[in-house]
Design a protein around this motif. Structure first.
Motif, short mmCIF file in Angstrom:
data_model
loop_
_atom_site.label_atom_id
_atom_site.label_comp_id
_atom_site.label_asym_id
_atom_site.label_seq_id
_atom_site.Cartn_x
_atom_site.Cartn_y
_atom_site.Cartn_z
N SER A 60 0.85 -1.19 0.00
CA SER A 60 0.00 0.00 0.00
C SER A 60 0.88 1.24 0.00
CB SER A 60 -0.90 0.03 1.23
OG SER A 60 -1.75 -1.09 1.28
N VAL A 61 0.35 2.31 -0.50
CA VAL A 61 1.02 3.60 -0.47
C VAL A 61 0.20 4.51 0.45
CG1 VAL A 61 1.82 5.58 -1.80
CG2 VAL A 61 1.90 3.28 -2.81
N THR A 62 0.86 5.11 1.43
CA THR A 62 0.15 5.98 2.37
C THR A 62 0.62 7.42 2.26
OG1 THR A 62 1.73 5.77 4.21
CG2 THR A 62 0.06 4.04 4.00
N ALA A 63 -0.28 8.32 2.56
CA ALA A 63 0.08 9.72 2.78
C ALA A 63 0.04 9.90 4.29
CB ALA A 63 -0.92 10.66 2.11
N GLN A 64 1.20 10.04 4.90
CA GLN A 64 1.24 10.15 6.35
C GLN A 64 2.46 10.94 6.79
OE1 GLN A 64 2.62 6.67 8.80
NE2 GLN A 64 2.32 5.52 6.91
N ASN A 65 2.40 11.37 8.05
CA ASN A 65 3.53 12.04 8.67
C ASN A 65 3.54 11.67 10.14
OD1 ASN A 65 1.51 13.69 9.84
ND2 ASN A 65 1.69 15.20 8.20
N THR A 66 4.23 12.42 10.96
CA THR A 66 4.35 12.06 12.37
C THR A 66 3.05 12.24 13.13
OG1 THR A 66 5.03 14.29 13.06
CG2 THR A 66 6.77 12.77 12.34
N ARG A 67 2.08 12.92 12.52
CA ARG A 67 0.80 13.17 13.20
C ARG A 67 -0.31 12.20 12.80
NH1 ARG A 67 0.14 19.50 12.12
NH2 ARG A 67 1.00 18.82 10.12
N GLY A 68 -0.13 11.45 11.73
CA GLY A 68 -1.15 10.49 11.36
C GLY A 68 -1.17 10.16 9.88
N VAL A 69 -2.07 9.24 9.54
CA VAL A 69 -2.25 8.79 8.16
C VAL A 69 -3.46 9.53 7.58
CG1 VAL A 69 -2.71 6.82 6.67
CG2 VAL A 69 -1.32 6.52 8.73
N THR A 70 -3.27 10.20 6.45
CA THR A 70 -4.37 10.96 5.85
C THR A 70 -4.97 10.27 4.63
OG1 THR A 70 -2.75 12.25 4.58
CG2 THR A 70 -3.50 13.17 6.69
N ALA A 71 -4.26 9.34 4.03
CA ALA A 71 -4.80 8.62 2.87
C ALA A 71 -4.03 7.33 2.66
CB ALA A 71 -4.72 9.48 1.61
N VAL A 72 -4.74 6.30 2.17
CA VAL A 72 -4.13 5.00 1.88
C VAL A 72 -4.64 4.50 0.54
CG1 VAL A 72 -3.84 2.60 2.61
CG2 VAL A 72 -4.02 4.40 4.33
N GLU A 73 -3.73 4.07 -0.31
CA GLU A 73 -4.09 3.43 -1.58
C GLU A 73 -3.41 2.07 -1.63
OE1 GLU A 73 -6.04 4.35 -4.03
OE2 GLU A 73 -6.45 6.47 -3.54
N SER A 74 -4.22 1.01 -1.60
CA SER A 74 -3.65 -0.35 -1.67
C SER A 74 -3.41 -0.74 -3.11
CB SER A 74 -4.61 -1.35 -1.01
OG SER A 74 -4.67 -1.15 0.38
N LEU A 75 -2.31 -1.43 -3.36
CA LEU A 75 -2.03 -1.95 -4.68
C LEU A 75 -2.84 -3.22 -4.90
CD1 LEU A 75 1.83 -1.40 -4.77
CD2 LEU A 75 0.02 0.12 -5.56
N SER A 76 -2.93 -3.67 -6.12
CA SER A 76 -3.69 -4.88 -6.39
C SER A 76 -2.92 -6.10 -5.86
CB SER A 76 -3.92 -5.05 -7.89
OG SER A 76 -2.71 -5.39 -8.55
N PRO A 77 -3.64 -7.14 -5.41
CA PRO A 77 -2.95 -8.35 -4.97
C PRO A 77 -2.04 -8.92 -6.05
CG PRO A 77 -5.25 -8.42 -4.33
CD PRO A 77 -5.10 -7.23 -5.22
N GLU A 78 -2.47 -8.82 -7.30
CA GLU A 78 -1.67 -9.35 -8.40
C GLU A 78 -0.34 -8.61 -8.53
OE1 GLU A 78 -5.82 -10.29 -8.77
OE2 GLU A 78 -4.85 -8.32 -8.67
N PHE A 79 -0.36 -7.29 -8.32
CA PHE A 79 0.88 -6.53 -8.43
C PHE A 79 1.80 -6.79 -7.24
CE2 PHE A 79 3.54 -2.67 -8.38
CZ PHE A 79 4.05 -2.77 -9.67
N VAL A 80 1.23 -6.98 -6.06
CA VAL A 80 2.04 -7.35 -4.90
C VAL A 80 2.71 -8.69 -5.16
CG1 VAL A 80 2.01 -7.93 -2.45
CG2 VAL A 80 0.61 -6.04 -3.29
N ALA A 81 1.95 -9.64 -5.67
CA ALA A 81 2.51 -10.96 -6.00
C ALA A 81 3.61 -10.85 -7.05
CB ALA A 81 1.40 -11.89 -6.49
N ALA A 82 3.41 -9.98 -8.04
CA ALA A 82 4.42 -9.80 -9.09
C ALA A 82 5.72 -9.28 -8.52
CB ALA A 82 3.88 -8.85 -10.16
N GLN A 83 5.64 -8.37 -7.55
CA GLN A 83 6.86 -7.86 -6.91
C GLN A 83 7.60 -8.97 -6.17
OE1 GLN A 83 6.36 -3.78 -4.91
NE2 GLN A 83 4.23 -4.42 -5.21
N ILE A 84 6.85 -9.78 -5.43
CA ILE A 84 7.46 -10.89 -4.69
C ILE A 84 8.12 -11.86 -5.66
CG2 ILE A 84 6.99 -12.87 -3.20
CD1 ILE A 84 4.67 -11.22 -1.99
#
Length: 252
Positions: free
Chosen positions: A41-65
């Motif tokens: 997943s890709v997050t938009a966050q800093n020391t105060r918290g997470v403001t947005a999260v975008e998860s990648l597809s399971p297929e793309f995660v598997a491709a990286q592995i």
């Protein structure tokens, strides 16, 4: 030339650099390993918290592995934030037949309090805990997994981290089936610069396991790394700041 151990970190990206994949890469590198990544997943966050999260597809995660395992190979795996149940399942499927050490950090809530795993994802954690050499829950994560009694029934090795507990001392407890518990009891480092401590610890353990350390020794070395990084924190941000990974081991 001695080649460094190859560590694959499967986790989310932290835009502020303090936790997640960024903390994994820093830790593995500073401890002498070669870091590879499969970003969930890709997050938009800093020391105060997470403001947005975008998860990648399971297929793309598997491709990286698959890309990492099929070419460079791996000596240990660290698993952190997974994002959703489908990603958790594909990760478990991809690592099921591997023989290398696997360290699973069951990330559910960020240091800032942001929720990073829903109930469906947590259900898949059962499968991942069975595959892992070590699972590293903090106090609320251990409670969500059913506590010590449930972990004992599962017959898995786990490190019950005490950093979230109250008191002047931090007690971390290593539990392994059939063996006596091992405890580390040290004075708490009073600081709010704690962003990424769990990610750092699990990556450090994975790196030391890849180097051939017995589990107890790997945990001890990783704890020492985290404590030194806490004391070297640069003080960035207005909330829970990042650790000082880059300063660990320096004597100048």
């Amino acid at each position: 030339m001695i080649r460094p151990p190859r560590i694959l970190a499967i986790a989310g990206s932290d835009s502020s650099g303090g936790a997640g994949i960024q903390a994994d890469i820093k830790t593995i590198t500073m401890m002498g390993g070669y870091a590879m990544t499969a970003i969930t997943s890709v997050t938009a966050q800093n020391t105060r918290g997470v403001t947005a999260v975008e998860s990648l597809s399971p297929e793309f995660v598997a491709a990286q592995i698959d890309a990492c395992l099929s070419d460079i190979g791996v000596d240990a795996i660290k698993i952190g934030m997974l994002g959703n149940a489908d990603i958790a399942e594909v990760v478990a499927d991809r690592i099921e037949d591997l023989s290398c050490p696997i360290v699973f950090d069951p990330v559910m809530v960020a240091t800032s309090g942001s929720v990073l795993a829903d109930e469906a994802t947590i259900e898949v954690f059962e499968w991942l805990m069975e595959l892992a050499t070590l699972t590293t829950p903090n106090v609320p994560e251990l409670a969500a997994l059913g506590g010590d009694a449930a972990m004992a029934r599962r017959g898995v090795a786990y490190l019950a981290k005490g950093g979230d507990a109250d008191g002047p001392m931090v007690i971390d407890r290593l539990e392994r089936p059939g063996l006596a518990p091992v405890e580390w009891n040290e004075a708490r480092i009073v600081t709010k610069q704690t962003h990424g401590t769990g990610c750092t610890l699990s990556s450090a353990i994975a790196t030391r396991l890849a180097m051939g350390d017995p589990l107890e020794h790997a945990v001890a070395a990783a704890r020492a790394f985290v404590r030194e990084a806490l004391m070297a924190a640069p003080g960035f941000g207005l909330g829970n700041g990042p650790l000082g990974h880059q300063a660990v081991g320096r004597r100048d």
